[in-house]
Motif scaffolding. Structure first.
Motif, PDB file in Angstrom:
ATOM      1  N   LEU A   5      10.858  -5.763  -8.593  1.00 51.61           N
ATOM      2  CA  LEU A   5      10.202  -7.158  -8.437  1.00 51.61           C
ATOM      3  C   LEU A   5       9.844  -7.420 -10.045  1.00 51.61           C
ATOM      4  CD1 LEU A   5       9.315  -9.590  -6.998  1.00 51.61           C
ATOM      5  CD2 LEU A   5       7.199  -8.403  -6.731  1.00 51.61           C
ATOM      6  N   LEU A   6      10.344  -8.552 -10.471  1.00 48.91           N
ATOM      7  CA  LEU A   6      10.060  -9.310 -11.727  1.00 48.91           C
ATOM      8  C   LEU A   6       9.182 -10.385 -11.668  1.00 48.91           C
ATOM      9  CD1 LEU A   6      10.410  -9.550 -14.785  1.00 48.91           C
ATOM     10  CD2 LEU A   6      12.556 -10.863 -14.402  1.00 48.91           C
ATOM     11  N   ILE A   7       7.991 -10.457 -12.133  1.00 48.87           N
ATOM     12  CA  ILE A   7       7.270 -11.446 -11.973  1.00 48.87           C
ATOM     13  C   ILE A   7       6.924 -12.106 -13.260  1.00 48.87           C
ATOM     14  CG2 ILE A   7       4.967 -12.365 -11.088  1.00 48.87           C
ATOM     15  CD1 ILE A   7       4.548  -9.893  -9.594  1.00 48.87           C
ATOM     16  N   GLU A   8       7.417 -13.371 -13.555  1.00 51.24           N
ATOM     17  CA  GLU A   8       7.422 -13.924 -14.668  1.00 51.24           C
ATOM     18  C   GLU A   8       7.550 -15.381 -14.670  1.00 51.24           C
ATOM     19  OE1 GLU A   8       7.302 -15.275 -18.290  1.00 51.24           O
ATOM     20  OE2 GLU A   8       7.445 -13.001 -18.380  1.00 51.24           O
ATOM     21  N   ASP A   9       6.602 -16.223 -15.258  1.00 53.82           N
ATOM     22  CA  ASP A   9       6.698 -17.650 -15.186  1.00 53.82           C
ATOM     23  C   ASP A   9       7.874 -18.444 -16.067  1.00 53.82           C
ATOM     24  OD1 ASP A   9       4.794 -17.039 -17.246  1.00 53.82           O
ATOM     25  OD2 ASP A   9       4.400 -19.410 -17.191  1.00 53.82           O
ATOM     26  N   GLU A  10       8.191 -17.810 -17.011  1.00 57.94           N
ATOM     27  CA  GLU A  10       9.277 -18.287 -17.873  1.00 57.94           C
ATOM     28  C   GLU A  10      10.749 -18.084 -17.270  1.00 57.94           C
ATOM     29  OE1 GLU A  10       8.646 -18.236 -22.193  1.00 57.94           O
ATOM     30  OE2 GLU A  10       6.607 -17.273 -21.751  1.00 57.94           O
ATOM     31  N   ALA A  11      11.416 -19.214 -17.175  1.00 56.60           N
ATOM     32  CA  ALA A  11      12.651 -18.915 -16.178  1.00 56.60           C
ATOM     33  C   ALA A  11      13.832 -18.088 -17.373  1.00 56.60           C
ATOM     34  CB  ALA A  11      13.361 -20.052 -15.851  1.00 56.60           C
ATOM     35  N   ALA A  12      13.660 -18.469 -18.699  1.00 56.32           N
ATOM     36  CA  ALA A  12      14.484 -18.077 -19.524  1.00 56.32           C
ATOM     37  C   ALA A  12      14.293 -16.416 -19.924  1.00 56.32           C
ATOM     38  CB  ALA A  12      14.425 -18.855 -21.020  1.00 56.32           C
ATOM     39  N   TYR A  28      20.002  -1.366 -10.864  1.00 61.32           N
ATOM     40  CA  TYR A  28      19.056  -1.777 -10.374  1.00 61.32           C
ATOM     41  C   TYR A  28      19.364  -2.946  -9.645  1.00 61.32           C
ATOM     42  CZ  TYR A  28      17.076   1.274 -13.919  1.00 61.32           C
ATOM     43  OH  TYR A  28      16.970   2.359 -14.790  1.00 61.32           O
ATOM     44  N   GLU A  29      18.577  -3.136  -8.296  1.00 68.15           N
ATOM     45  CA  GLU A  29      18.612  -4.431  -7.612  1.00 68.15           C
ATOM     46  C   GLU A  29      17.188  -5.124  -8.055  1.00 68.15           C
ATOM     47  OE1 GLU A  29      17.842  -6.045  -3.218  1.00 68.15           O
ATOM     48  OE2 GLU A  29      18.535  -3.866  -3.311  1.00 68.15           O
ATOM     49  N   VAL A  30      17.395  -6.422  -8.492  1.00 70.83           N
ATOM     50  CA  VAL A  30      16.140  -7.242  -9.161  1.00 70.83           C
ATOM     51  C   VAL A  30      15.769  -8.276  -8.276  1.00 70.83           C
ATOM     52  CG1 VAL A  30      15.139  -8.119 -11.136  1.00 70.83           C
ATOM     53  CG2 VAL A  30      16.675  -6.282 -11.268  1.00 70.83           C
ATOM     54  N   ASP A  31      14.615  -8.381  -7.772  1.00 72.39           N
ATOM     55  CA  ASP A  31      14.233  -9.570  -7.118  1.00 72.39           C
ATOM     56  C   ASP A  31      13.343 -10.423  -7.895  1.00 72.39           C
ATOM     57  OD1 ASP A  31      13.479 -11.560  -5.336  1.00 72.39           O
ATOM     58  OD2 ASP A  31      12.348 -10.197  -3.969  1.00 72.39           O
ATOM     59  N   GLY A  36       2.487 -15.434 -10.290  1.00 74.41           N
ATOM     60  CA  GLY A  36       1.712 -14.162  -9.700  1.00 74.41           C
ATOM     61  C   GLY A  36       1.419 -14.260  -8.079  1.00 74.41           C
ATOM     62  N   LEU A  37       1.004 -15.428  -7.689  1.00 74.05           N
ATOM     63  CA  LEU A  37       0.725 -15.595  -6.232  1.00 74.05           C
ATOM     64  C   LEU A  37       1.784 -15.194  -5.317  1.00 74.05           C
ATOM     65  CD1 LEU A  37      -1.872 -16.325  -4.767  1.00 74.05           C
ATOM     66  CD2 LEU A  37      -0.884 -18.646  -4.535  1.00 74.05           C
ATOM     67  N   GLU A  38       3.170 -15.940  -5.824  1.00 75.03           N
ATOM     68  CA  GLU A  38       4.439 -15.509  -5.265  1.00 75.03           C
ATOM     69  C   GLU A  38       4.681 -14.147  -5.130  1.00 75.03           C
ATOM     70  OE1 GLU A  38       9.156 -16.450  -5.497  1.00 75.03           O
ATOM     71  OE2 GLU A  38       7.806 -17.573  -6.719  1.00 75.03           O
ATOM     72  N   GLY A  39       4.232 -13.382  -6.644  1.00 72.72           N
ATOM     73  CA  GLY A  39       4.753 -11.997  -6.410  1.00 72.72           C
ATOM     74  C   GLY A  39       3.969 -11.297  -5.771  1.00 72.72           C
ATOM     75  N   VAL A  40       2.559 -11.562  -5.612  1.00 72.17           N
ATOM     76  CA  VAL A  40       1.619 -10.585  -4.824  1.00 72.17           C
ATOM     77  C   VAL A  40       2.168 -10.707  -3.395  1.00 72.17           C
ATOM     78  CG1 VAL A  40      -0.658 -10.749  -3.671  1.00 72.17           C
ATOM     79  CG2 VAL A  40      -0.454 -10.834  -6.119  1.00 72.17           C
ATOM     80  N   GLU A  41       2.533 -11.917  -2.641  1.00 69.52           N
ATOM     81  CA  GLU A  41       3.070 -12.350  -1.370  1.00 69.52           C
ATOM     82  C   GLU A  41       4.356 -11.418  -1.335  1.00 69.52           C
ATOM     83  OE1 GLU A  41       1.723 -14.167   1.175  1.00 69.52           O
ATOM     84  OE2 GLU A  41      -0.017 -14.063  -0.306  1.00 69.52           O
ATOM     85  N   LYS A  42       5.293 -11.104  -2.274  1.00 70.51           N
ATOM     86  CA  LYS A  42       6.383 -10.506  -1.976  1.00 70.51           C
ATOM     87  C   LYS A  42       6.068  -9.003  -2.059  1.00 70.51           C
ATOM     88  CE  LYS A  42      10.028 -13.365  -3.611  1.00 70.51           C
ATOM     89  NZ  LYS A  42      11.326 -13.602  -4.261  1.00 70.51           N
ATOM     90  N   ILE A  43       5.127  -8.369  -2.807  1.00 68.03           N
ATOM     91  CA  ILE A  43       4.728  -7.051  -2.850  1.00 68.03           C
ATOM     92  C   ILE A  43       4.298  -6.704  -1.283  1.00 68.03           C
ATOM     93  CG2 ILE A  43       2.860  -5.599  -3.880  1.00 68.03           C
ATOM     94  CD1 ILE A  43       3.318  -7.073  -6.504  1.00 68.03           C
ATOM     95  N   LEU A  66      -2.349  -7.157 -10.835  1.00 68.17           N
ATOM     96  CA  LEU A  66      -2.207  -5.729 -10.874  1.00 68.17           C
ATOM     97  C   LEU A  66      -3.335  -5.318 -10.019  1.00 68.17           C
ATOM     98  CD1 LEU A  66      -1.700  -2.980 -12.381  1.00 68.17           C
ATOM     99  CD2 LEU A  66      -3.352  -3.452 -14.124  1.00 68.17           C
ATOM    100  N   GLU A  67      -4.370  -5.993  -9.979  1.00 71.18           N
ATOM    101  CA  GLU A  67      -5.538  -5.373  -9.324  1.00 71.18           C
ATOM    102  C   GLU A  67      -5.027  -5.609  -7.567  1.00 71.18           C
ATOM    103  OE1 GLU A  67      -8.700  -8.052 -10.834  1.00 71.18           O
ATOM    104  OE2 GLU A  67      -9.602  -6.296 -12.173  1.00 71.18           O
ATOM    105  N   ALA A  68      -4.400  -6.783  -7.336  1.00 67.62           N
ATOM    106  CA  ALA A  68      -4.208  -6.871  -5.798  1.00 67.62           C
ATOM    107  C   ALA A  68      -3.248  -6.233  -5.691  1.00 67.62           C
ATOM    108  CB  ALA A  68      -3.789  -8.496  -5.798  1.00 67.62           C
ATOM    109  N   ALA A  69      -2.073  -5.832  -6.334  1.00 64.47           N
ATOM    110  CA  ALA A  69      -1.107  -4.834  -6.041  1.00 64.47           C
ATOM    111  C   ALA A  69      -1.477  -3.202  -5.900  1.00 64.47           C
ATOM    112  CB  ALA A  69       0.063  -4.815  -7.010  1.00 64.47           C
ATOM    113  N   LYS A  70      -2.410  -2.814  -6.628  1.00 61.11           N
ATOM    114  CA  LYS A  70      -2.822  -1.486  -6.391  1.00 61.11           C
ATOM    115  C   LYS A  70      -3.638  -1.515  -5.259  1.00 61.11           C
ATOM    116  CE  LYS A  70      -1.328   0.615 -10.225  1.00 61.11           C
ATOM    117  NZ  LYS A  70      -0.691   1.578  -9.735  1.00 61.11           N
TER     118      LYS A  70
END
Length: 387
Positions: A5-12, A28-31, A36-43, A66-70
């Protein structure tokens, strides 16, 4: 195929990273997630093998992710992506549990090496978890009798502490099993558990075995050697049949417990050790103290918590449960279909005098699985489990 899972706000930057990762021999398969909020929901909703996470993002920054994912999935390695001004924060995330960080713009080799290392670590963690479950299964405590229920309750209360435990009971009752449960349910479970059978080691070698020795300490000491206490540092040492330990070795064990340090045979150098001690014996240590075979001060150091494991004759109602457990386990080991036992067969087994306790029962069950019918009958028990 590992899923990242790649969490990054810059599209480029997302496009660049996805291209690097997916063009690596389609490994690798990359989502992706744009904040960050979308990333935590996906995790929360999906399983990933690795997360790459930017630090500065809208809605929820990388540290919060990081804290939420852990909390959600502590086993997932997380690699932080840091801009030049985020390096101090990136280093701090390592203290919070991040696997590593990479700087923008990402270096191709650095990125791929970090990803490979993080995925290797995930694989090791999964394997360690699998092995721990396997070990745990080997040391299951089977039984619902009042005596066994009481022991389980004591273990639940005592295991999280560092209190020393003395386990007593006849041979074959499962004292080693109690020791393993105490270790596995403790805060030291990630550390080693070192077992020492004090009865199996000659008295002249027990000190070297426990505390190690330096080269030249005695005739066969050809090199320095660490002992069991050093090997158990950060974990647990299990002194089985502690009543058979020599008085000289007892004195050294007492010092190790009092001062948390030991010295190798032939050396006057102290070595600090952080070890929890669990001991077991089939002897009456109070009687051994009266006969000057065991130190009273060591007994009181070891017996902070006393756990008495009953003989099988004292918990006959557990025999059907034990037979079923051993039948399943032995059938799996032998590569044969699991056999069932008739009620009459189980009742007859409950009547026997089990002088060898659970160890003897296991041997009898194995014999019946090999020699008995598909459903083990009372007659099979009379023929093949004769006492």
């Amino acid at each position: 195929m590992p899923k990242i899972l790649l969490i990054e706000d810059e599209a480029a930057i997302r496009r660049v990273l996805i291209k690097i990762l997916t063009e690596e021999n389609a490994t690798y398969e990359v989502d992706e997630a744009a904040d960050g909020l979308e990333g935590v929901e996906k995790i929360k909703d999906q399983d990933y093998d690795l997360v790459l996470c930017d630090i500065k993002m809208p809605k929820m920054d990388g540290v919060e992710v990081l804290e939420a994912a852990k909390k959600l999935k502590p086993e997932i390695p997380i690699v932080m992506i840091s801009g030049h001004g985020d390096l101090d924060t990136a280093v701090n995330t390592m203290r919070l549990g991040a696997f590593d960080y990479i700087s923008k713009p990402p270096d191709l080799n650095r990125l791929l090496n970090t990803v490979r290392n993080a995925l290797d670590r995930k694989e090791l963690m999964v394997e360690n978890t699998r092995l721990k479950k396997k070990v745990g299964k080997n040391y299951e405590m089977i039984g619902e009798s009042e005596a066994i229920t009481r022991i389980k309750d004591i273990i639940e209360k005592v295991a999280p502490t560092d209190a020393r435990v003395l386990v007593t009971g006849p041979n074959g009752t499962g004292k080693e099993l109690v020791a393993h449960w105490l270790h596995q349910k403790s805060d030291r479970s990630a550390g080693p558990m070192i077992e020492v059978n004090c009865a199996a080691i000659p008295s002249e070698l027990i000190e070297s075995e426990l505390f190690g020795h330096v080269k030249g300490a005695f005739t066969s000491a050809n090199k320095d050697r660490a002992g069991k206490f050093e090997a158990a540092n950060g974990g647990t040492i299990f002194l089985d049949e502690v009543g058979d330990m020599s008085l000289s070795a007892q004195a050294k064990v007492l010092r190790a417990l009092q001062e948390s340090k030991i010295s190798r045979v032939g050396s006057d150098k102290d070595i600090k050790v952080n070890v929890r001690v669990i001991a077991a014996t089939n002897k009456d240590l109070k009687k051994e103290i009266e006969e000057n075979n065991f130190r009273e001060d060591l007994y009181h150091r070891l017996a902070v918590i006393l756990i008495k494991v009953p003989g099988l004759n004292e918990r006959r109602d557990d025999i059907p449960l034990l037979v079923n457990f051993f039948s399943e386990k032995i059938s799996e080991e032998q590569g044969v279909n699991k056999k069932t036992f008739t009620e009459d067969a189980l009742n007859l087994l409950k009547e026997y005098n089990w002088t060898g306790n659970i160890r003897e029962l296991r041997n009898v069950v194995e014999r019946l699985i090999i020699l008995g019918g598909q459903e083990v009958s009372e007659e099979d028990v009379r023929l093949f489990a004769s006492k």
